[in-house]
Design an enzyme around this catalytic site. Structure first.
Site, PDB file in Angstrom:
ATOM      1  N   LYS A 136     -36.184  11.257-102.160  1.00 24.16           N
ATOM      2  CA  LYS A 136     -34.838  11.342-101.600  1.00 24.16           C
ATOM      3  C   LYS A 136     -34.586  10.048-100.837  1.00 24.16           C
ATOM      4  CE  LYS A 136     -32.470  12.041 -98.539  1.00 24.16           C
ATOM      5  NZ  LYS A 136     -31.432  11.092 -97.946  1.00 24.16           N
ATOM      6  N   GLY A 152     -38.147   7.031 -90.995  1.00 21.90           N
ATOM      7  CA  GLY A 152     -36.810   6.979 -90.420  1.00 21.90           C
ATOM      8  C   GLY A 152     -36.880   7.057 -88.910  1.00 21.90           C
ATOM      9  N   SER A 153     -35.793   7.470 -88.308  1.00 21.56           N
ATOM     10  CA  SER A 153     -35.712   7.486 -86.852  1.00 21.56           C
ATOM     11  C   SER A 153     -36.564   8.594 -86.250  1.00 21.56           C
ATOM     12  CB  SER A 153     -34.257   7.663 -86.413  1.00 21.56           C
ATOM     13  OG  SER A 153     -33.816   8.983 -86.683  1.00 21.56           O
ATOM     14  N   THR A 154     -36.916   8.415 -84.985  1.00 23.66           N
ATOM     15  CA  THR A 154     -37.674   9.442 -84.264  1.00 23.66           C
ATOM     16  C   THR A 154     -36.889  10.733 -84.178  1.00 23.66           C
ATOM     17  OG1 THR A 154     -38.892   7.799 -82.972  1.00 23.66           O
ATOM     18  CG2 THR A 154     -38.699  10.008 -82.029  1.00 23.66           C
ATOM     19  N   GLY A 158     -37.118  12.519 -87.417  1.00 23.93           N
ATOM     20  CA  GLY A 158     -38.487  12.988 -87.567  1.00 23.93           C
ATOM     21  C   GLY A 158     -38.752  14.248 -86.754  1.00 23.93           C
ATOM     22  N   GLU A 192     -43.265   8.567 -90.200  1.00 22.58           N
ATOM     23  CA  GLU A 192     -43.306   7.187 -89.719  1.00 22.58           C
ATOM     24  C   GLU A 192     -41.948   6.914 -89.097  1.00 22.58           C
ATOM     25  OE1 GLU A 192     -42.602   3.727 -88.955  1.00 22.58           O
ATOM     26  OE2 GLU A 192     -42.369   3.370 -91.097  1.00 22.58           O
ATOM     27  N   CYS A 195     -39.159  -1.296 -88.825  1.00 18.43           N
ATOM     28  CA  CYS A 195     -39.856  -0.421 -87.880  1.00 18.43           C
ATOM     29  C   CYS A 195     -40.823  -1.203 -87.006  1.00 18.43           C
ATOM     30  CB  CYS A 195     -40.612   0.668 -88.638  1.00 18.43           C
ATOM     31  SG  CYS A 195     -39.562   1.762 -89.615  1.00 18.43           S
ATOM     32  N   GLU A 215     -34.894   1.904 -78.964  1.00 16.30           N
ATOM     33  CA  GLU A 215     -34.952   1.205 -80.248  1.00 16.30           C
ATOM     34  C   GLU A 215     -33.542   0.819 -80.680  1.00 16.30           C
ATOM     35  OE1 GLU A 215     -37.219   1.603 -84.498  1.00 16.30           O
ATOM     36  OE2 GLU A 215     -36.163   3.372 -83.779  1.00 16.30           O
TER      37      GLU A 215
END
Length: 486
Positions: free
Chosen positions: A181, A230-232, A235, A252, A286, A388
């Site tokens: 995806k 992707g982003s925290t 996640g 990650e 990242c 970030e």
């Protein structure tokens, strides 16, 4: 390049399921935008709920008795064949990557080369993925490694094909089937890779579903593992959704990566390396360097060298005129949302940038370009130092006097993805590498990631590993067997 994806002008794209591109059935069409000039690129038909189910049936239809799962040499040869075909089409694939991301062609070529290396690295593991054996009293014991089944690979927009390669190669090497995806903004290179694989991989081994959050949620709910980049924040959402099933995850996520520049560092080399680490891919990395801790005795000298290096490379990029020129060093941000987010951090900062170019004087004034921006004497608790940004914004922090102090300040972040140390003193370098709380530490270099080294962070940078044998372990299940032989 191929009957579908090159050239892409005027094309419509649809999901890739069971070895072919399926007839569009979704009413949702996403219009992709060229980040270099904000023009309409192509239309992509995103996967409908029915097509998600079709992909799941296709992927799960590869049985445990199939040659794909039982013959590791077959998997090895298929991955090597895919690597060769990708290598033969590297320039066309790089053009596709550059069109959808806006990144310079040279960067995209490196990305394709890295995917080729990754496929070959894991191909070599296919027939060398061993268990262990032990004699224990009157028992014979051994362990085996088995594929998990069908895995969902959810990737980010910043390195669309590279991130797919990092996940797809170990997943397939371990005998799984995969549903990719890709990020909504950048599905084209994943679809192109699937097309290259059509005559190489059995139908169902790889499916590619363009789509948004609904597609991701359906895959998380119905596959045997999810690997996400992707982003925290996303996640964390995936982790909550997967909790009821105790679904295996690799996440990650974000980073606020820092480097330490000691008083004995080679400042010319360090300035060049920090500029690359902070501003390549417009800071959409990242591992991008976001914080720099510099010893007080060299602070002003280093800052001047860094600013000179960045200014020269930015000017050279402007002078090349074409956004996809192979020699450009800087590209645009991915879309309007990211463009406004990054500019928001710059504009809301309580201090003026030490260096920032003219935003309008870019290779294309219509694109999502933000020039490389440096802030100096940034406080440790400022948003520039803690959040970030994912753009070309670098904070040179308040100077430090002692290495222990610098390490302690680096470790204040909630993230722990990557870091770096610049010093010609091997004892300092080893000490910093040991004490910095990050998944990857570079010494006198930055952002080099061979497929043999595990990559993944700690804290809010995620859980689990991409790359290395660790990734292969995480795409398989270890079973113990004990047999009475008395």
């Amino acid at each position: 390049m191929s009957r579908l994806l090159w050239p892409i002008t005027g094309k419509h794209f649809s999901p890739y399921i069971h070895g072919q591109f399926v007839k569009p059935s979704s009413q949702h069409i996403r219009k992709l935008v060229n980040p270099n000039d904000r023009s309409h690129l192509v239309d992509v038909h995103e996967a409908s709920p029915l097509q998600v189910e079709e992909a799941l049936v296709s992927a799960k239809g590869i049985s445990a008795t199939s040659e794909w799962q039982t013959n590791p040499k077959y998997r090895r040869d298929r991955l090597l064949a895919l690597a060769l075909k990708l290598e033969q089409h590297d320039h066309d694939m790089a053009h596709i990557e550059s069109l959808q991301t806006g990144k310079p062609l040279g960067d995209s070529l490196y990305e394709i080369s890295d995917v080729v290396d990754c496929l070959r690295y894991y191909a070599g593991y296919c027939d060398k993925f061993y268990g262990q054996s032990q004699a224990l009293h009157n028992m014979h014991t051994y362990t085996t490694r088995e594929p998990l089944g069908t895995v969902a690979l959810i990737t980010s927009f910043n390195y669309p094909l590279l991130l797919v390669g990092w996940k797809l190669a170990p997943a397939l090497a371990a005998g799984n089937t995969a549903i990719v995806k890709p990020a909504p903004q950048t599905p084209l290179s994943s679809l192109a890779l699937a097309e290259l694989a059509t005559d190489i991989l059995p139908p169902g081994v790889i499916n590619v579903l363009p789509g948004g959050i609904e597609t991701s949620q359906a895959l998380i709910d119905k596959t045997d593992k999810t690997s996400f980049t992707g982003s925290t924040q996303v996640g964390q959402q995936i982790m909550r959704r997967a909790a009821d099933r105790l679904l295996p995850l690799t996440l990650e996520c974000g980073g606020k990566n820092a480097v330490i520049v000691c008083d004995d560092a080679d400042l010319d080399t360090t300035a060049d390396t920090v500029a690359m680490g902070a501003f390549s891919n417009a800071g959409q990395n990242c591992c991008a360097i976001s914080r720099v801790f510099v010893h007080r005795s060299i602070y002003n000298t280093f800052l001047d060298k860094l600013a000179s290096t960045v200014h020269s490379s930015w000017k050279a990029t402007l002078d090349t005129a074409e956004g996809d020129n192979e020699y450009n060093q800087y590209g645009p941000l991915i879309d309007d949302k990211q463009y406004k987010r990054v500019l928001g951090y710059v504009e809301k900062s309580n201090q003026a940038p030490f260096l920032m170019g003219n935003i309008s004087a870019t290779t294309s004034s219509q694109g999502y370009f933000v020039p490389p921006t440096i802030f100096a004497h940034v406080d440790d608790n400022a948003p520039l130092a803690t959040e970030e940004i994912f753009g070309p914004v670098l904070s040179v922090m308040q100077p430090f006097d002692h290495l222990d102090e610098a390490i302690q300040r680096v470790n204040q972040s909630v993230y722990g993805l990557a870091s770096g140390v610049f010093s010609q003193d091997i004892k300092k370098a080893h000490k910093a590498a040991r004490l910095i709380r990050a998944g990857f530490v570079w010494v006198n270099t930055y952002n080099i990631m061979p497929p043999s080294l595990p990559f993944g962070g700690r804290g809010q940078s995620g859980i689990g590993k991409d790359l290395g044998k660790s990734a292969l372990d995480q795409f398989s299940f270890e079973k113990s067997v004990m047999m009475d032989i008395s």
